[in-house]
Scaffold this motif. Structure first.
Motif, short mmCIF file in Angstrom:
data_model
loop_
_atom_site.label_atom_id
_atom_site.label_comp_id
_atom_site.label_asym_id
_atom_site.label_seq_id
_atom_site.Cartn_x
_atom_site.Cartn_y
_atom_site.Cartn_z
N ILE A 1 11.93 -23.13 -7.68
CA ILE A 1 11.27 -21.84 -7.32
C ILE A 1 10.95 -21.31 -8.46
O ILE A 1 11.63 -20.97 -9.23
CB ILE A 1 12.28 -21.02 -6.35
N SER A 2 9.48 -20.68 -8.12
CA SER A 2 8.74 -19.74 -9.09
C SER A 2 8.82 -18.58 -8.91
O SER A 2 8.39 -17.91 -7.55
CB SER A 2 7.58 -20.70 -9.44
N LEU A 3 9.08 -17.57 -9.64
CA LEU A 3 8.89 -16.38 -9.22
C LEU A 3 8.01 -15.38 -10.24
O LEU A 3 8.26 -15.30 -11.45
CB LEU A 3 10.26 -15.55 -9.31
N GLY A 4 6.87 -14.94 -9.45
CA GLY A 4 6.03 -14.05 -10.19
C GLY A 4 6.34 -12.64 -10.04
O GLY A 4 6.27 -12.37 -8.92
N CYS A 5 6.47 -11.67 -10.97
CA CYS A 5 6.48 -10.47 -10.80
C CYS A 5 5.90 -9.33 -11.59
O CYS A 5 5.42 -9.54 -12.49
CB CYS A 5 8.23 -10.14 -11.13
N VAL A 6 5.64 -8.22 -10.72
CA VAL A 6 4.78 -7.17 -11.42
C VAL A 6 5.70 -5.94 -11.19
O VAL A 6 6.26 -5.61 -10.34
CB VAL A 6 3.55 -7.12 -11.05
N ARG A 7 5.69 -4.95 -12.12
CA ARG A 7 6.31 -3.65 -12.04
C ARG A 7 5.38 -2.56 -11.67
O ARG A 7 4.18 -2.58 -12.44
CB ARG A 7 6.93 -3.23 -13.32
N LEU A 8 5.62 -1.89 -10.58
CA LEU A 8 4.42 -0.88 -10.19
C LEU A 8 4.34 0.23 -10.97
O LEU A 8 3.19 0.81 -11.10
CB LEU A 8 4.65 -0.74 -8.68
N PRO A 9 5.54 1.18 -11.21
CA PRO A 9 5.41 2.23 -12.00
C PRO A 9 4.82 2.23 -13.26
O PRO A 9 4.62 1.24 -13.95
CB PRO A 9 6.97 2.65 -12.21
N GLU A 10 3.63 3.51 -13.24
CA GLU A 10 2.91 3.63 -14.40
C GLU A 10 2.04 2.56 -14.64
O GLU A 10 1.56 2.30 -15.95
CB GLU A 10 3.74 4.01 -15.72
N SER A 11 1.62 1.57 -13.59
CA SER A 11 0.68 0.67 -13.69
C SER A 11 -0.68 0.93 -13.63
O SER A 11 -0.92 2.02 -13.19
CB SER A 11 0.99 -0.59 -12.69
N LEU B 1 6.08 4.65 -5.70
CA LEU B 1 7.66 4.10 -5.82
C LEU B 1 8.02 3.56 -7.23
O LEU B 1 7.15 2.46 -7.79
CB LEU B 1 8.09 3.70 -4.54
N PRO B 2 9.17 3.69 -7.54
CA PRO B 2 9.63 2.69 -8.86
C PRO B 2 10.33 1.43 -8.51
O PRO B 2 11.10 1.01 -8.45
CB PRO B 2 10.86 3.37 -9.33
N ASP B 3 9.30 0.78 -7.83
CA ASP B 3 9.57 -0.75 -7.16
C ASP B 3 8.85 -1.87 -7.94
O ASP B 3 7.93 -1.70 -8.91
CB ASP B 3 9.13 -0.70 -5.73
N LYS C 1 0.74 -1.23 0.12
CA LYS C 1 0.06 -0.17 0.22
C LYS C 1 1.03 1.28 -0.06
O LYS C 1 0.59 2.30 -0.61
CB LYS C 1 -0.91 -0.04 1.23
N ARG C 2 2.06 1.26 0.93
CA ARG C 2 2.72 2.33 0.87
C ARG C 2 3.41 2.58 -0.43
O ARG C 2 3.75 3.67 -0.96
CB ARG C 2 3.90 2.06 1.99
N CYS C 3 4.03 1.72 -1.10
CA CYS C 3 4.36 1.55 -2.74
C CYS C 3 3.51 2.29 -3.57
O CYS C 3 3.98 3.21 -4.16
CB CYS C 3 4.90 0.51 -2.97
N LEU C 4 2.24 1.80 -3.39
CA LEU C 4 1.30 2.29 -4.29
C LEU C 4 0.97 3.91 -4.07
O LEU C 4 0.80 4.67 -4.95
CB LEU C 4 -0.05 1.49 -4.22
#
Length: 324
Positions: free
Chosen positions: A275-285, A163-165, A156-159
């Motif tokens: 190990i499986s890694l599912g990723c999402v980029r937050l900036p401009e999303s 933040l570019p996370d 929530k803080r990142c959103l």
């Protein structure tokens, strides 16, 4: 210059000027010339410490301090009285109503600087201790990593701060089969091994401000700078695959799989844990809240699991569209 913000409250311009000139190189300064102005600034701004005169027209410093300490939003702000009232009764009253210190005019500028510095250090230490206590209450008992509440708050803080996370959802493949054959104690060792791999990777990739949380079981969440995402995911997979065989018997490690018997009595072969890694980029999303991020991470993790062995899948949601 420090990010700390200090409020100086005094009705005499000369006193304000002296304190400002003494502290402005090290701190951000806010000024109020009476009690009413002081309370308005305290409740509308983020103040870290207050230098408060006692004798002022209208509301005096004692009344201001009482109102500060009576409000939950401001009660933890350190208040230092700076006043010409030098008798013990006045000093005792000031400390009794919640001030952390009492400096008598005419004051030594070196003493003011030292006490401000020390009280800010103490406040920072107390805030860090409070933060660590909250994390401890929320921490996973196995890995001691922050749990679900902390993960939710961090996303929530990142959103909110845009933040570019990037968020990484890490999940182990074939872990249930491992538990069935080797037992939960050995399974816990693999979980701890995984948490150490995650921490080591973030450290080696200089991701000092990153976050690691443990949802539970074999599920973890990481938040890393977007520009570190590729290096972090590649590093996790490389390190994880390097030593995971050490948690198997020599026979299973050489074979590259384990055989377990299901409830139906049938024997089934399962690959070694990956190990499986599912990723999402937050900036401009297009993510508006935690649920959106959680759903996207879950979907990305599912996509990663379609690949054999350890893998990563990065999903981007930009302007209401999805790009893979």
């Amino acid at each position: 210059m420090s990010d700390h913000k200090i409020l100086i409250v005094d009705d005499e311009k000369i006193n304000i000027d002296i304190l400002m000139n003494t502290l402005k190189k090290d701190y951000r300064i806010v000024v109020a010339k009476n009690g009413e102005q002081a309370l308005e600034k305290i409740f509308s701004d983020s103040i870290d410490l207050i230098l408060l005169d006692i004798v002022m027209p209208g509301m005096n410093g004692y009344e201001v301090c009482k109102k500060i300490k009576a409000n939950s939003k401001s009660s933890d702000i350190p208040v230092i009285f700076i006043t010409a009232l030098s008798d013990e009764i006045n000093e005792s009253e000031g400390l009794d109503i919640g001030a952390i210190d009492y400096i008598i005019k005419p004051f030594s500028l070196a003493i003011v600087k030292a006490r401000v510095k020390n009280h800010l250090r103490l406040r920072d230490a107390m805030k860090e201790l409070e933060h660590l206590n909250k994390l401890a209450l929320d921490a996973n008992p196995n890995t001691r990593l922050p749990g679900n509440n902390s993960i939710l708050k961090e996303i929530k803080r990142c959103l909110e701060m845009d933040l570019p996370d990037a968020v990484i959802y890490a999940d182990l493949d074939n872990f249930k089969a491992y538990n069935d054959k080797y037992g939960f104690a050995k399974g816990d060792e693999v979980i701890i091994y995984t948490s150490e791999i995650l921490k080591q990777t973030l450290n080696d990739e200089n991701c000092g401000s990153s976050f690691i949380g443990h949802i539970g079981g074999d599920d973890f969440v990481l938040i890393v700078p977007e520009d570190k995402l590729d290096a972090v995911t590649n590093g996790i997979i490389r390190r994880f695959d390097k030593d995971i065989k050490s948690y198997y018997s020599k026979e299973d490690a050489l074979k590259g799989s384990i055989t377990t018997t299901g409830r139906d009595g049938r024997k089934t072969d399962f690959p070694l844990i990956s190990i499986s890694l599912g990723c999402v980029r937050l900036p401009e999303s297009s993510f508006k809240n935690y649920i959106d991020v959680s759903d996207a991470c879950t979907e990305a993790k599912k996509m990663a699991k379609y690949s054999t062995g350890s893998s990563v899948f990065i999903e981007r949601r930009v302007k209401n569209s999805i790009e893979h």
